[in-house]
Design a protein around this motif. Sequence first.
Motif, PDB file in Angstrom:
ATOM      1  N   ASP A 132       0.809  -1.233  -0.156  1.00  0.00           N
ATOM      2  CA  ASP A 132       0.181  -0.027  -0.103  1.00  0.00           C
ATOM      3  C   ASP A 132       0.878   1.259  -0.031  1.00  0.00           C
ATOM      4  O   ASP A 132       0.531   2.303  -0.655  1.00  0.00           O
ATOM      5  N   ALA A 133       2.050   1.069   0.822  1.00  0.00           N
ATOM      6  CA  ALA A 133       2.830   2.355   0.687  1.00  0.00           C
ATOM      7  C   ALA A 133       3.385   2.690  -0.392  1.00  0.00           C
ATOM      8  O   ALA A 133       3.495   3.880  -0.971  1.00  0.00           O
ATOM      9  N   LEU A 134       3.781   1.621  -1.267  1.00  0.00           N
ATOM     10  CA  LEU A 134       4.642   1.672  -2.419  1.00  0.00           C
ATOM     11  C   LEU A 134       3.598   2.521  -3.480  1.00  0.00           C
ATOM     12  O   LEU A 134       3.905   3.297  -4.480  1.00  0.00           O
ATOM     13  N   GLN A 135       2.392   1.821  -3.418  1.00  0.00           N
ATOM     14  CA  GLN A 135       1.431   2.376  -4.240  1.00  0.00           C
ATOM     15  C   GLN A 135       1.165   3.977  -4.365  1.00  0.00           C
ATOM     16  O   GLN A 135       0.963   4.628  -5.102  1.00  0.00           O
ATOM     17  N   GLN A 136       1.127   4.264  -2.784  1.00  0.00           N
ATOM     18  CA  GLN A 136       0.768   5.611  -2.640  1.00  0.00           C
ATOM     19  C   GLN A 136       1.948   6.456  -3.002  1.00  0.00           C
ATOM     20  O   GLN A 136       1.901   7.552  -3.487  1.00  0.00           O
TER      21      GLN A 136
ATOM     22  N   THR B 207       4.910   8.305 -20.085  1.00  0.00           N
ATOM     23  CA  THR B 207       5.092   9.625 -20.238  1.00  0.00           C
ATOM     24  C   THR B 207       4.217  10.329 -21.349  1.00  0.00           C
ATOM     25  O   THR B 207       3.967   9.374 -22.553  1.00  0.00           O
ATOM     26  N   ASN B 208       3.444  11.240 -20.958  1.00  0.00           N
ATOM     27  CA  ASN B 208       2.658  11.858 -22.104  1.00  0.00           C
ATOM     28  C   ASN B 208       3.063  12.581 -22.971  1.00  0.00           C
ATOM     29  O   ASN B 208       4.358  13.146 -22.870  1.00  0.00           O
ATOM     30  N   ARG B 209       2.392  12.953 -24.203  1.00  0.00           N
ATOM     31  CA  ARG B 209       2.914  13.775 -25.012  1.00  0.00           C
ATOM     32  C   ARG B 209       3.569  15.067 -24.732  1.00  0.00           C
ATOM     33  O   ARG B 209       4.206  15.870 -25.360  1.00  0.00           O
ATOM     34  N   ASP B 210       2.897  15.639 -23.580  1.00  0.00           N
ATOM     35  CA  ASP B 210       3.274  16.828 -23.365  1.00  0.00           C
ATOM     36  C   ASP B 210       4.336  16.876 -22.021  1.00  0.00           C
ATOM     37  O   ASP B 210       4.990  17.923 -21.682  1.00  0.00           O
ATOM     38  N   GLY B 211       4.916  15.668 -21.891  1.00  0.00           N
ATOM     39  CA  GLY B 211       5.922  15.559 -21.115  1.00  0.00           C
ATOM     40  C   GLY B 211       5.684  14.987 -19.476  1.00  0.00           C
ATOM     41  O   GLY B 211       6.406  14.775 -18.824  1.00  0.00           O
ATOM     42  N   THR B 212       4.424  15.324 -19.146  1.00  0.00           N
ATOM     43  CA  THR B 212       3.785  14.882 -17.764  1.00  0.00           C
ATOM     44  C   THR B 212       3.739  13.556 -17.701  1.00  0.00           C
ATOM     45  O   THR B 212       3.773  12.608 -18.843  1.00  0.00           O
ATOM     46  N   LEU B 213       3.597  12.918 -16.340  1.00  0.00           N
ATOM     47  CA  LEU B 213       3.611  11.451 -16.303  1.00  0.00           C
ATOM     48  C   LEU B 213       2.099  11.035 -15.946  1.00  0.00           C
ATOM     49  O   LEU B 213       1.349  11.973 -15.263  1.00  0.00           O
ATOM     50  N   THR B 214       1.719   9.801 -16.279  1.00  0.00           N
ATOM     51  CA  THR B 214       0.661   9.209 -15.701  1.00  0.00           C
ATOM     52  C   THR B 214       0.748   7.705 -15.012  1.00  0.00           C
ATOM     53  O   THR B 214       1.840   7.131 -15.557  1.00  0.00           O
ATOM     54  N   LEU B 215       0.106   7.785 -14.087  1.00  0.00           N
ATOM     55  CA  LEU B 215       0.346   6.314 -13.587  1.00  0.00           C
ATOM     56  C   LEU B 215      -0.948   5.339 -13.775  1.00  0.00           C
ATOM     57  O   LEU B 215      -2.150   5.800 -13.706  1.00  0.00           O
ATOM     58  N   ASN B 216      -0.699   4.196 -14.232  1.00  0.00           N
ATOM     59  CA  ASN B 216      -1.614   3.051 -14.494  1.00  0.00           C
ATOM     60  C   ASN B 216      -1.588   2.187 -13.106  1.00  0.00           C
ATOM     61  O   ASN B 216      -0.537   1.281 -12.980  1.00  0.00           O
ATOM     62  N   SER B 217      -2.813   2.541 -12.493  1.00  0.00           N
ATOM     63  CA  SER B 217      -2.658   1.672 -11.186  1.00  0.00           C
ATOM     64  C   SER B 217      -2.695   0.206 -10.958  1.00  0.00           C
ATOM     65  O   SER B 217      -2.036  -0.541 -10.588  1.00  0.00           O
ATOM     66  N   GLY B 218      -3.545  -0.276 -12.342  1.00  0.00           N
ATOM     67  CA  GLY B 218      -3.527  -1.645 -12.315  1.00  0.00           C
ATOM     68  C   GLY B 218      -2.246  -2.326 -12.796  1.00  0.00           C
ATOM     69  O   GLY B 218      -1.879  -3.325 -12.176  1.00  0.00           O
ATOM     70  N   ARG B 219      -1.522  -1.683 -13.490  1.00  0.00           N
ATOM     71  CA  ARG B 219      -0.078  -2.232 -13.938  1.00  0.00           C
ATOM     72  C   ARG B 219       0.752  -2.149 -12.842  1.00  0.00           C
ATOM     73  O   ARG B 219       1.483  -2.884 -12.489  1.00  0.00           O
ATOM     74  N   LEU B 220       0.565  -1.030 -11.988  1.00  0.00           N
ATOM     75  CA  LEU B 220       1.534  -1.016 -10.767  1.00  0.00           C
ATOM     76  C   LEU B 220       1.237  -2.276  -9.775  1.00  0.00           C
ATOM     77  O   LEU B 220       1.986  -2.882  -9.204  1.00  0.00           O
TER      78      LEU B 220
END
Length: 472
Positions: free
Chosen positions: A285-289, A356-369
């Motif tokens: 849980d801590a790593l997810q957070q 990494t998104n096209r604008d350079g920001t990041l997105t987290l795929n919680s399911g994959r994590l």
Amino acid sequence: MAIESITKTLGSGSGIDISALVTSLVEAQTATKAAQLTAKNETLTAQISATSSLKSAINSFDTALKSLIRGGAVSTQPTSSNTSLLNVSVLSGASAAGLSAQVEVRQLASGQVANSATVADKSAAIGQGTLTLTFGNTTVVDGEMTAFAAGPGTPVDITIDATNSSLQGVADAINAKKAGVTASILTDSTGSRLVLKSATGASQGFTLSAAETAGHEGLSALAVGVGATGTTIGSAAQDAIVAIDGVPVRRAVNSIPDIIPGIRLDLVAASVGTKINIGSKAPTDALQQAVGDIVDTYNELYAQLKTATDPVTGPLRQDSAAKAMLRSLSDLSTRALVSGGVAGSPKSLSEIGVSTNRDGTLTLNSGRLTNALLSYPDSVEAMFKMGAGLSAQLSSIAVSASSTIYGLGASETRYTKAKTALTEQQTKATEAAEVLRTRMTRQFASMDSAVAAYKSTQTFIENQVKAWNSDS
């Protein structure tokens, strides 16, 4: 004062508002340069602010991650099935992964505690002579020492004379030796008594013998040892005894870091026959957070950096250090953070669901994590080790950004020096404008005086002509 006097009378001869005229002429000659200096000053102020903010942001990011790792929240932690008897913790740099053992706390380590009989006045003289402190192993039965085997250490002599012959003086003299026994005075309604306490461990038992000065007897009442009658031993020195999977082990202390590799055992209470299971718990849980928080913090920093380096409006659009920091952050999610591991295990943030998104920001795929944490918990945890993995990469970026040689630190120093030089230029420009104002004021004052003289002559002639005409 002379210029002030002139400006008050300007225009009295010509009728022209010369003060306003001078102001307009000075502004016309200096306005362009003043505007350029002001614009440059605003640019430098924005650059200094931007470099300072970016340095603070990356260092705060780095510090927050280190604090998280140091606190142990994202590391596998050891567990105890009975914390009223035993607490367990992981040593710095170690791992509790795979921990499994059964512990029995059979005996706590303790130090020897001895106390004297009470005296009415702790400040009254007791006696003089020499007290000798000797460490070793003891046998204590019902508060009396029945056997003593001296250890290899050298006995410690403590001189008691007229200056320290009271109970309090004796306690202070013992403490001054710092020999391993702490002395204190315990006072209640029955009087004051000397209390002596050693460190824990069977070898920390002690005797205190007295060699009295003739005519000043009395120190023997404080003697501790076999046959001593003036003191009582309330606690005997002994080792801690713990059984690890049935194997008994002795230690002189109750906080034990060297029985199970990487694990500290903190003994709380003894309970012979009670088995305590110790194991480990993964920080899922801590790593997810933590990963989610890292993505959010990264995006805030990245947005701040993109704004500062915007090719049109960014104050740092031409700053090489800011651009270097942007490049370093841009590939952070794809860098290998761990090496080795089982085949197919993730090695970068992108492989545990951070894209990494096209604008350079990041997105987290919680399911994959979640899948990565279930399938490769050790590999994911390894990315968050102090001084390695993501911590090392982020620290490297922070150090580079703060560098006063090639990083934003150097840029900030350069901009600050330029602003200081610019301030000097602005001061000189202001002084030059005042010199010009003074010179023009004086020039127009002279002109105005001449005009006034001409007007006076004109008036005289006009009056003469009028007089001639009236006579005729």
